[in-house]
Design an enzyme around this catalytic site. Structure first.
Site, PDB file in Angstrom:
ATOM      1  CG  ASP A 150      -1.709   1.109   1.449  1.00 51.67           C
ATOM      2  OD1 ASP A 150      -2.380   1.608   0.658  1.00 51.67           O
ATOM      3  OD2 ASP A 150      -1.489   1.644   2.494  1.00 51.67           O
TER       4      ASP A 150
ATOM      5  CG  ASP B  51      -1.701   7.971   0.582  1.00 52.96           C
ATOM      6  OD1 ASP B  51      -0.904   8.716   0.379  1.00 52.96           O
ATOM      7  OD2 ASP B  51      -2.768   7.472  -0.164  1.00 52.96           O
TER       8      ASP B  51
ATOM      9  CD  GLU C  71      -9.555   4.885   5.287  1.00 54.55           C
ATOM     10  OE1 GLU C  71      -9.229   6.024   5.521  1.00 54.55           O
ATOM     11  OE2 GLU C  71      -8.585   4.132   4.529  1.00 54.55           O
TER      12      GLU C  71
ATOM     13  CB  SER D 277      -1.727   3.823  -3.800  1.00 50.11           C
ATOM     14  OG  SER D 277      -2.456   4.837  -3.236  1.00 50.11           O
TER      15      SER D 277
ATOM     16  CE  LYS E 124      -5.558  -0.059  -1.381  1.00 50.77           C
ATOM     17  NZ  LYS E 124      -4.412  -0.021  -0.734  1.00 50.77           N
TER      18      LYS E 124
HETATM   19  P1  TMP Z   1      -3.787   4.058   0.300  1.00 49.71           P
HETATM   20  O1  TMP Z   1      -4.557   3.069  -0.392  1.00 49.71           O
HETATM   21  O2  TMP Z   1      -2.468   4.470  -0.455  1.00 49.71           O
HETATM   22  O3  TMP Z   1      -3.672   3.798   1.719  1.00 49.71           O
HETATM   23  O4  TMP Z   1      -4.761   5.554   0.120  1.00 49.71           O
HETATM   24  C1  TMP Z   1      -5.746   5.466   0.631  1.00 49.71           C
HETATM   25  C2  TMP Z   1      -5.710   6.528   1.768  1.00 49.71           C
HETATM   26  O5  TMP Z   1      -6.299   7.965   1.208  1.00 49.71           O
HETATM   27  C3  TMP Z   1      -6.799   6.218   2.765  1.00 49.71           C
HETATM   28  O6  TMP Z   1      -6.398   5.805   4.030  1.00 49.71           O
HETATM   29  C4  TMP Z   1      -7.808   7.286   2.929  1.00 49.71           C
HETATM   30  C5  TMP Z   1      -6.951   8.535   2.403  1.00 49.71           C
HETATM   31  N1  TMP Z   1      -7.698   9.571   1.876  1.00 49.71           N
HETATM   32  C6  TMP Z   1      -7.324  10.973   2.461  1.00 49.71           C
HETATM   33  O7  TMP Z   1      -6.551  11.227   2.966  1.00 49.71           O
HETATM   34  N2  TMP Z   1      -8.201  12.015   1.784  1.00 49.71           N
HETATM   35  C7  TMP Z   1      -9.052  11.742   0.814  1.00 49.71           C
HETATM   36  O8  TMP Z   1      -9.658  12.848   0.265  1.00 49.71           O
HETATM   37  C8  TMP Z   1      -9.387  10.235   0.398  1.00 49.71           C
HETATM   38  C9  TMP Z   1     -10.629  10.290  -0.601  1.00 49.71           C
HETATM   39  C10 TMP Z   1      -8.780   9.388   0.685  1.00 49.71           C
HETATM   40 MG    MG Z   2      -2.865   3.226   3.573  1.00 52.21          MG
END
Ligand code: TMP
Ligand code: MG
Length: 270
Positions: A11, A13, A58, A126, A175
């Site tokens: 992943d 973020d 989430e 991601s 995913k």
């Molecule tokens: P990831 O799959 O790389 O972890 O990315 C998704 C993450 O992004 C998830 O934890 C929620 C976050 N997110 C934000 O921080 N701001 C937003 O506006 C959106 C839609 C998701």
């Molecule tokens: Mg993440």
């Protein structure tokens, strides 16, 4: 090494990037776009409000993924619609990333470099924004040729203005569907049975579902937030759980162990 570790699926973020740095939350790829350089004041407030509404859902330990799913679709859809309305410019995005506080986990460069040296494919999967993700890893000098990315990519018109997002939406809890529909990206990775998977959400565990031949998957979960509430479910789901660990020390130690055992195996066989 190729005999022992054939691919890494991670992943992005809050897994490859830190959760917090110097006491402040590190922006996700979406939140890097929440910048006055790219969107107006009302929209920055709106995006923050959406984050404050949906992020707690989430990570809510009392809801299961099926219950969270419609809220995630709502969150991503509202944010993507807002970004499209704001007519984001492609040529401003590198600057937004440079000016952001995006920071990779400590030891992340060594992690990327080791995988590149050992020619182990790294698939970054991601639900963030692919164009921003690419810029973050490019600016950190780790966008090596072994890196493959599945994410939400922006579609710009001929003048460089955002007009849509490409393909099927990926959010944190679909995913599996994303993995199964990205056969082309994953094809190169097929036939590679030993997988190291890194994530910060239970939804990340399905990232390897498109790799039909994956036989051995070692899963590492970064538990960043709501630690006490989510500890049990993480311990039941991931092989290794790292609590509020902002480093790549454990994944790097796993890589070092694999590399050194492979080297000593080659020596033994000589
Ligand atoms: P990831 O799959 O790389 O972890 O990315 C998704 C993450 O992004 C998830 O934890 C929620 C976050 N997110 C934000 O921080 N701001 C937003 O506006 C959106 C839609 C998701
Ligand atoms: Mg993440």
């Amino acid at each position: 090494m190729l005999l022992l570790l054939s691919q890494v699926i991670s992943d992005f973020d809050m897994t490859l990037t830190k959760f917090a740095h110097k006491g402040k939350r590190v922006p996700t790829t979406h939140n890097i776009l929440n910048n006055k350089l790219l969107i107006d004041d009302d929209s920055t407030v709106k995006m923050k409000e959406l984050f404050n509404t949906y992020y707690p859902i989430e990570i809510d330990a009392s809801l299961n993924p099926e219950e969270k799913l419609p809220y995630m679709v709502e969150w991503w859809t509202k944010v993507h619609d807002l970004l499209i309305q704001q007519r984001i410019r492609k040529d401003e995005m590198a600057r937004a990333v440079r000016e952001s506080n995006a920071v990779l986990r400590e030891g992340c460069s060594a992690f990327f470099d080791c995988l590149a040296e050992q020619r182990v494919p790294l698939l970054i999967f991601s639900a963030g924004v692919g164009d921003i993700l690419e810029e973050v890893i490019r600016q950190n000098h780790v966008f090596h040729p072994n890196v493959h990315i599945i994410s939400n990519y922006m579609d710009f018109d001929h003048t460089g203005v955002l007009q849509a997002f490409k393909g099927q939406l990926i959010h944190s809890y679909n995913k599996r569907a994303g993995a199964l529909s990205h056969g082309a990206t994953l094809r190169e990775l097929h036939g590679q049975p030993n997988v190291l998977l890194l994530g910060d959400s239970l939804g990340d565990l399905s990232m390897a579902d498109g790799v039909s031949t994956a036989q051995n998957i070692l899963t590492v979960g970064f538990l960043n937030d709501q630690v006490e509430e989510r500890k049990e479910s993480f311990l039941n789901s991931f092989d290794i759980v790292l609590l509020r660990d902002e480093t790549m020390d454990v994944p790097n130690a796993i890589l070092r162990f694999i590399v050194s055992s492979e080297i000593s195996k080659v020596h033994r066989e000589k």
